[in-house]
Design a protein around this motif. Structure first.
Motif, mmCIF file in Angstrom:
data_model
loop_
_atom_site.group_PDB
_atom_site.id
_atom_site.type_symbol
_atom_site.label_atom_id
_atom_site.label_comp_id
_atom_site.label_asym_id
_atom_site.label_seq_id
_atom_site.Cartn_x
_atom_site.Cartn_y
_atom_site.Cartn_z
ATOM 1 N N GLY A 37 4.411 -64.312 21.021
ATOM 2 C CA GLY A 37 3.943 -63.523 19.897
ATOM 3 C C GLY A 37 3.007 -64.298 18.997
ATOM 4 N N THR A 38 2.766 -63.752 17.825
ATOM 5 C CA THR A 38 1.892 -64.371 16.837
ATOM 6 C C THR A 38 2.728 -65.158 15.836
ATOM 7 O OG1 THR A 38 1.953 -62.316 15.554
ATOM 8 C CG2 THR A 38 0.098 -62.626 17.065
ATOM 9 N N VAL A 39 2.104 -66.163 15.236
ATOM 10 C CA VAL A 39 2.815 -67.052 14.327
ATOM 11 C C VAL A 39 2.220 -66.926 12.926
ATOM 12 C CG1 VAL A 39 3.403 -69.449 13.814
ATOM 13 C CG2 VAL A 39 3.387 -68.640 16.186
ATOM 14 N N GLU A 40 3.109 -66.843 11.938
ATOM 15 C CA GLU A 40 2.700 -66.707 10.541
ATOM 16 C C GLU A 40 3.330 -67.830 9.719
ATOM 17 O OE1 GLU A 40 2.487 -62.935 7.619
ATOM 18 O OE2 GLU A 40 4.521 -63.474 8.223
ATOM 19 N N ARG A 41 2.519 -68.487 8.901
ATOM 20 C CA ARG A 41 3.030 -69.558 8.038
ATOM 21 C C ARG A 41 3.531 -68.963 6.733
ATOM 22 N NH1 ARG A 41 -0.176 -75.099 6.085
ATOM 23 N NH2 ARG A 41 1.423 -75.764 4.585
ATOM 24 N N ALA A 42 4.708 -69.419 6.292
ATOM 25 C CA ALA A 42 5.295 -68.918 5.055
ATOM 26 C C ALA A 42 4.671 -69.610 3.842
ATOM 27 C CB ALA A 42 6.809 -69.144 5.066
ATOM 28 N N ALA A 43 4.932 -69.066 2.678
ATOM 29 C CA ALA A 43 4.445 -69.653 1.433
ATOM 30 C C ALA A 43 5.090 -71.020 1.208
ATOM 31 C CB ALA A 43 4.757 -68.727 0.267
ATOM 32 N N ASP A 44 4.419 -71.860 0.423
ATOM 33 C CA ASP A 44 4.934 -73.201 0.161
ATOM 34 C C ASP A 44 6.304 -73.162 -0.519
ATOM 35 O OD1 ASP A 44 2.676 -74.295 1.274
ATOM 36 O OD2 ASP A 44 1.666 -74.686 -0.633
ATOM 37 N N GLN A 45 6.545 -72.148 -1.352
ATOM 38 C CA GLN A 45 7.847 -72.049 -2.009
ATOM 39 C C GLN A 45 8.967 -71.867 -0.987
ATOM 40 O OE1 GLN A 45 5.084 -70.432 -2.725
ATOM 41 N NE2 GLN A 45 4.807 -70.122 -4.936
ATOM 42 N N VAL A 46 8.692 -71.083 0.043
ATOM 43 C CA VAL A 46 9.681 -70.881 1.115
ATOM 44 C C VAL A 46 9.921 -72.189 1.852
ATOM 45 C CG1 VAL A 46 10.143 -69.682 3.289
ATOM 46 C CG2 VAL A 46 9.086 -68.458 1.376
ATOM 47 N N ALA A 47 8.846 -72.930 2.116
ATOM 48 C CA ALA A 47 8.979 -74.206 2.819
ATOM 49 C C ALA A 47 9.780 -75.198 1.988
ATOM 50 C CB ALA A 47 7.597 -74.775 3.134
ATOM 51 N N GLY A 48 9.548 -75.213 0.666
ATOM 52 C CA GLY A 48 10.294 -76.121 -0.197
ATOM 53 C C GLY A 48 11.778 -75.810 -0.212
ATOM 54 N N ALA A 49 12.114 -74.524 -0.256
ATOM 55 C CA ALA A 49 13.521 -74.130 -0.240
ATOM 56 C C ALA A 49 14.168 -74.474 1.098
ATOM 57 C CB ALA A 49 13.645 -72.630 -0.527
ATOM 58 N N GLU A 50 13.437 -74.277 2.186
ATOM 59 C CA GLU A 50 13.975 -74.618 3.507
ATOM 60 C C GLU A 50 14.168 -76.120 3.641
ATOM 61 O OE1 GLU A 50 13.879 -75.849 7.684
ATOM 62 O OE2 GLU A 50 12.360 -76.267 6.164
ATOM 63 N N PHE A 51 13.256 -76.900 3.078
ATOM 64 C CA PHE A 51 13.350 -78.358 3.172
ATOM 65 C C PHE A 51 14.645 -78.857 2.536
ATOM 66 C CE2 PHE A 51 12.247 -82.780 2.132
ATOM 67 C CZ PHE A 51 11.670 -83.188 3.322
ATOM 68 N N ALA A 52 15.063 -78.219 1.454
ATOM 69 C CA ALA A 52 16.279 -78.640 0.756
ATOM 70 C C ALA A 52 17.529 -78.416 1.592
ATOM 71 C CB ALA A 52 16.395 -77.907 -0.575
ATOM 72 N N ARG A 54 6.870 -78.755 23.138
ATOM 73 C CA ARG A 54 7.794 -79.736 22.589
ATOM 74 C C ARG A 54 9.082 -79.014 22.176
ATOM 75 N NH1 ARG A 54 3.833 -77.148 20.800
ATOM 76 N NH2 ARG A 54 2.488 -78.935 20.414
ATOM 77 N N VAL A 55 10.134 -79.789 21.972
ATOM 78 C CA VAL A 55 11.437 -79.223 21.629
ATOM 79 C C VAL A 55 11.619 -79.260 20.108
ATOM 80 C CG1 VAL A 55 13.921 -79.530 21.843
ATOM 81 C CG2 VAL A 55 12.470 -79.848 23.840
ATOM 82 N N LEU A 56 12.038 -78.132 19.550
ATOM 83 C CA LEU A 56 12.274 -78.007 18.113
ATOM 84 C C LEU A 56 13.659 -77.404 17.871
ATOM 85 C CD1 LEU A 56 8.870 -76.533 16.847
ATOM 86 C CD2 LEU A 56 9.613 -78.908 16.775
ATOM 87 N N VAL A 57 13.997 -77.282 16.591
ATOM 88 C CA VAL A 57 15.265 -76.675 16.196
ATOM 89 C C VAL A 57 14.989 -75.333 15.528
ATOM 90 C CG1 VAL A 57 17.305 -76.896 14.726
ATOM 91 C CG2 VAL A 57 16.413 -78.893 15.924
ATOM 92 N N LEU A 58 15.677 -74.317 15.970
ATOM 93 C CA LEU A 58 15.548 -72.994 15.368
ATOM 94 C C LEU A 58 16.194 -73.020 13.992
ATOM 95 C CD1 LEU A 58 14.682 -70.016 16.004
ATOM 96 C CD2 LEU A 58 17.046 -69.647 16.744
ATOM 97 N N ARG A 59 15.474 -72.524 12.979
ATOM 98 C CA ARG A 59 15.974 -72.538 11.611
ATOM 99 C C ARG A 59 16.586 -71.209 11.193
ATOM 100 N NH1 ARG A 59 17.204 -77.195 10.080
ATOM 101 N NH2 ARG A 59 17.020 -76.570 7.893
ATOM 102 N N ASP A 60 16.094 -70.122 11.754
ATOM 103 C CA ASP A 60 16.619 -68.806 11.392
ATOM 104 C C ASP A 60 16.080 -67.776 12.375
ATOM 105 O OD1 ASP A 60 17.993 -66.854 10.035
ATOM 106 O OD2 ASP A 60 16.750 -66.893 8.229
ATOM 107 N N VAL A 61 16.697 -66.601 12.357
ATOM 108 C CA VAL A 61 16.229 -65.478 13.167
ATOM 109 C C VAL A 61 16.195 -64.239 12.283
ATOM 110 C CG1 VAL A 61 16.628 -64.027 15.182
ATOM 111 C CG2 VAL A 61 17.209 -66.450 15.264
ATOM 112 N N ASP A 62 15.045 -63.604 12.222
ATOM 113 C CA ASP A 62 14.928 -62.314 11.552
ATOM 114 C C ASP A 62 15.196 -61.255 12.609
ATOM 115 O OD1 ASP A 62 14.061 -59.902 10.453
ATOM 116 O OD2 ASP A 62 12.471 -60.836 9.278
ATOM 117 N N ALA A 63 16.461 -60.873 12.735
ATOM 118 C CA ALA A 63 16.840 -59.969 13.816
ATOM 119 C C ALA A 63 16.218 -58.592 13.646
ATOM 120 C CB ALA A 63 18.358 -59.847 13.892
#
Length: 253
Positions: A147-162, A96-105
């Motif tokens: 690659g492998t996928v890692e879920r961030a902490a809920d606090q990170v998700a809340g900040a990103e949601f804002a 499916r198509v998504l939007v990139l939120r950030d890149v950890d270069a």
């Protein structure tokens, strides 16, 4: 829609000649098959940038950021949009198509967000690995990441949601992604409820909103060429995740 409504017919079938256009002029002949739709429109038949793979950086993260910036400056529509591929419980691929939120270069991670209870969220919970594909047509450039996928902490998700737009937050608050919908009216009613909730509680976060990082094990940069002299450069991680240890390999087109 039936094939004949699109001007497509099966082998050996015929279709009536098109009638006159709105102004009485002859209407263009409609194609009879899918290949005819594409004849005369060869891909990448336009000026494209070059890619000197020998001058590419030692790590893929900075190169991706550079290509993304180039796509933005070139006016490529939605250059931050990518295709995320996962596998379901039966091992079948899903995309499916998504939007990139950030890149950890530095660590070479691609960040995106979604609902943890969505199909892709459940698939990632069961099998935390994915592939990401970006294609910028105007530049004839493709990037493939695995690659492998890692879920961030809920606090990170809340900040990103804002940081998301009001429309995106309302859509996430509606939830129920990919569930059967009885009617458009049912959805509009749910949107209205979510909008009132956001207005009353601006810092509300959708339940199950999750941020993920795809930590690349392999990244391929592909520069297309009208003469099919494509340039392909693959990076393969040789060290642990988040470390700048990569090998580079040129690939046959």
């Amino acid at each position: 829609m039936a094939a004949e409504e699109e001007g497509l017919t099966g082998p050996g079938e015929t279709r009536p000649a098109p009638g006159p256009g709105p102004g009485g002029e002859p209407a263009p002949a409609a194609p009879r098959s899918v290949p005819e739709l594409m004849l005369g429109r060869p891909p990448m038949a336009r000026p494209l940038p070059t890619f000197d793979a020998e001058a590419a950086p030692a790590e893929p993260g900075p190169l991706f950021v550079d290509w993304l910036a180039t796509a933005l400056h070139a006016g490529v529509p939605d250059p931050q949009v990518f295709t995320l591929s996962t596998v379901d419980a039966d091992g079948l691929p899903d995309a499916r198509v998504l939007v990139l939120r950030d890149v950890d270069a530095a660590g070479t991670g691609w960040v995106f967000s979604t609902a943890a209870d969505s199909p892709k969220g459940r698939q990632l919970a069961d099998h935390p690995a994915a592939a990401l594909t970006v294609y910028w047509p105007q530049l004839g450039r493709q990037v493939r990441v695995r690659g492998t996928v890692e879920r961030a902490a809920d606090q990170v998700a809340g900040a990103e949601f804002a940081t998301r737009s009001p429309a995106a937050r309302i859509g996430a608050l509606v939830g129920r992604q990919s569930e059967p919908l009885a009617s458009p009216a049912e959805y509009e009613e749910a949107v209205a409820v979510a909008r009132r909730r956001l207005e009353a509680t601006p810092d509300a976060v959708a339940a199950g909103h999750a941020v993920y990082t795809l930590w690349a094990h392999e990244v391929e940069f592909w520069q297309g060429d009208a003469e099919r002299h494509h340039v392909r450069l693959r990076y393969t991680r040789t060290g642990p995740v988040r470390t700048p240890e990569w090998s580079r390999t040129l690939l046959w087109p």
